[in-house]
Write an enzyme that holds these catalytic residues in place. Structure first.
Site, mmCIF file in Angstrom:
data_model
loop_
_atom_site.group_PDB
_atom_site.id
_atom_site.type_symbol
_atom_site.label_atom_id
_atom_site.label_comp_id
_atom_site.label_asym_id
_atom_site.label_seq_id
_atom_site.Cartn_x
_atom_site.Cartn_y
_atom_site.Cartn_z
ATOM 1 N N HIS A 156 44.923 49.623 34.814
ATOM 2 C CA HIS A 156 44.800 48.725 33.652
ATOM 3 C C HIS A 156 45.219 47.296 34.003
ATOM 4 O O HIS A 156 45.619 46.533 33.118
ATOM 5 C CB HIS A 156 45.627 49.230 32.466
ATOM 6 C CG HIS A 156 45.397 50.663 32.123
ATOM 7 N ND1 HIS A 156 44.318 51.092 31.394
ATOM 8 C CD2 HIS A 156 46.104 51.781 32.452
ATOM 9 C CE1 HIS A 156 44.360 52.400 31.259
ATOM 10 N NE2 HIS A 156 45.437 52.854 31.901
ATOM 11 N N SER A 277 36.011 21.806 44.715
ATOM 12 C CA SER A 277 35.517 21.277 43.455
ATOM 13 C C SER A 277 35.042 19.841 43.659
ATOM 14 O O SER A 277 35.661 19.073 44.395
ATOM 15 C CB SER A 277 36.630 21.307 42.398
ATOM 16 O OG SER A 277 36.282 20.519 41.283
ATOM 17 N N LYS A 283 41.355 22.086 44.470
ATOM 18 C CA LYS A 283 40.775 23.427 44.313
ATOM 19 C C LYS A 283 40.295 24.016 45.633
ATOM 20 O O LYS A 283 39.725 23.332 46.477
ATOM 21 C CB LYS A 283 39.585 23.382 43.340
ATOM 22 C CG LYS A 283 39.943 23.009 41.926
ATOM 23 C CD LYS A 283 40.749 24.092 41.226
ATOM 24 C CE LYS A 283 39.954 25.355 41.019
ATOM 25 N NZ LYS A 283 38.766 25.168 40.167
ATOM 26 N N GLU A 290 32.733 35.398 44.695
ATOM 27 C CA GLU A 290 32.100 35.250 43.385
ATOM 28 C C GLU A 290 30.579 35.432 43.484
ATOM 29 O O GLU A 290 29.949 36.007 42.586
ATOM 30 C CB GLU A 290 32.446 33.895 42.789
ATOM 31 C CG GLU A 290 33.921 33.783 42.391
ATOM 32 C CD GLU A 290 34.298 32.398 41.888
ATOM 33 O OE1 GLU A 290 33.395 31.557 41.718
ATOM 34 O OE2 GLU A 290 35.499 32.156 41.669
#
Length: 447
Positions: A156, A277, A283, A290
């Site tokens: 979880h 970024s 970043k 992804e």
């Protein structure tokens, strides 16, 4: 446009229809399989005396020459042709004259494209399996490199119990090993030769289908000819393999995207497989992972597209099936690229050992072990479970961890708790108990 038909028609198809109907721009990818299957076919035609021995040998020679030439210079695959079959036949007519016109004897494009695709799918799945096995080896090597690093495992997305970091890698290696087995099963299922089925009901020529099966490396002959020309289950099975592999890689990507965040800081991706970024200079984005996660959705959708294509088709061949190549090629290319990327990402993955050492002493990861400790002292598990729950509430109120409580504090919850409880709650002890012994000898380390 070169076609294998036309005598029935009084007028040519419109340019719009020709453009809509052509598949050469896509199925020229099957050039090796089409030529190889044609070599087997003309060899059989000669041996069965359907064409002369001389014609058979000439066609075999010229087909082999064409295959070698394209292998050296793929740009030869060009021209105004309807499909790869018409391209190869046109080249044989150019090279062999009337003998080239006999190459298609006792054969239809229906069984021809089926055998081409089976050969291609078998070969490509074998290649995908090899890449997946290499990825598993990289997971094993990374596991060996961090064999002593412990971390919290989750249910979880809540911290649950302590495991070696390598055991998480092993979990994914186990998934990928199942994917390799699925590929093996898919290859075994498709290992029947459809060549000789003709358009749908075979041919009146006395052909030898077992010979072409042997020449092409098939285990046997696909006997029902209606099924032979209209079967695309083998592509669906291959897409299942790709989808399963992509799903497992996507799960890994999700985990390690989370692990690479500043909130977790368990791992860091190499600069080689990260991006930045355009606005925020601080970043470092895990875009390789992804993209794997995003591309998984596409591959799974391609499986659904193939099911959708086939679900309403009557026997036997229908032109809808031409879409199978675009679907499979895209799924294969995407899956192959993702396996290569994930292999490289894992190989260069940096594991933040200091941060992980901090986490294993947080989040009550030894609560289950405390309950097991009480059970070994003679308490029923349900009673031990309740006692430990109360101790956790107490520790939360004190803003401390179980192993940081004084013995007197724990004794107030159960007289069974003694000095040896601290040994039971230590991470090294935990890893030596029960199933965790197997973690130290997991198969990911022995690949």
């Amino acid at each position: 446009m070169g076609t294998l038909w036309g005598g029935r028609f009084q007028e040519e198809a419109s340019e719009l229809m020709q453009s809509f109907n052509e598949s050469f721009s896509l199925d020229k990818r099957l050039w090796y399989e089409d030529i190889t299957a044609s070599i087997a076919h003309v060899t059989m035609l000669g041996d069965c005396e359907i064409i002369s021995k001389e014609e058979s040998e000439l066609l075999q020679q010229e087909l082999t020459t064409l295959r070698e030439a394209i292998g050296e210079d793929p740009s030869l695959l060009t021209g105004n042709y309807e499909d790869i079959h018409s391209f190869v036949e046109a080249k044989m007519i150019e090279a062999c004259g009337d003998a080239g016109k006999k190459m298609h004897t006792a054969r239809s494009r229906n069984d021809q494209v089926a055998v081409d695709m089976k050969l291609y799918v078998k070969k490509s799945l074998t290649g995908l399996s090899e890449l997946a096995q290499q990825m598993i080896k990289v997971f094993g090597a990374k596991g060996e490199a961090v064999a002593d690093v412990l971390m919290p495992a989750y249910t979880h997305l809540q911290r649950a119990q302590i495991v070696p970091f390598s055991y998480v890698l092993d979990a994914y290696a186990a998934m990928f090993e199942r994917d390799v087995k699925k590929i093996d099963q898919a290859i075994e299922l498709m290992d029947e030769n459809p060549l000789g089925a003709g358009a749908l009901a075979g041919t009146t020529y006395e052909i030898n289908r077992q010979q072409t099966a042997s020449l092409l490396g098939f285990a046997g002959v696909q006997h029902n000819t209606l099924d032979s020309v209209s079967n695309r289950d083998f592509i669906i099975d291959a897409l299942h393999c790709c989808s399963s592999l992509m799903m497992h890689m996507s799960r890994f990507a999700e985990d390690f995207i989370i692990y690479s965040s500043q909130e977790f800081n368990f791992v860091e991706l190499s600069d080689h497989f990260s991006t930045g970024s355009s606005m925020m200079p601080q970043k470092k984005n895990p875009d390789a992972l992804e993209l794997i996660r995003g591309k998984a959705a596409k591959v799974i959708s391609l499986l659904n597209a193939m099911y959708g294509t086939m679900k309403g088709l009557p026997l036997s061949y229908n032109k809808d099936m031409q879409e199978d190549k675009a679907i499979y090629f895209e799924a294969l290319d995407t899956t192959t690229a993702c396996v290569k990327i994930l292999t490289a990402v894992t190989e260069e993955l940096k594991v933040n050992e200091d941060r992980l050492k901090e986490t294993i002493h947080e989040g009550f990861l030894n609560a289950t072990e405390l309950a097991d400790y009480l059970v070994r002292k003679g308490l029923p598990f349900r009673e031990a479970h309740e006692i430990v729950g109360k101790i956790v509430v107490y520790a939360l109120e004190k803003k401390t961890q179980l192993h940081e409580l004084e013995l007197e504090e724990m004794e107030q919850f159960s007289a069974a708790i003694q000095e040896d409880v601290y040994t039971a709650l230590h991470p090294d002890t935990i890893l030596q108990q029960g199933i965790k012994k197997d973690m130290l000898h997991s198969h990911v380390k022995s690949v």
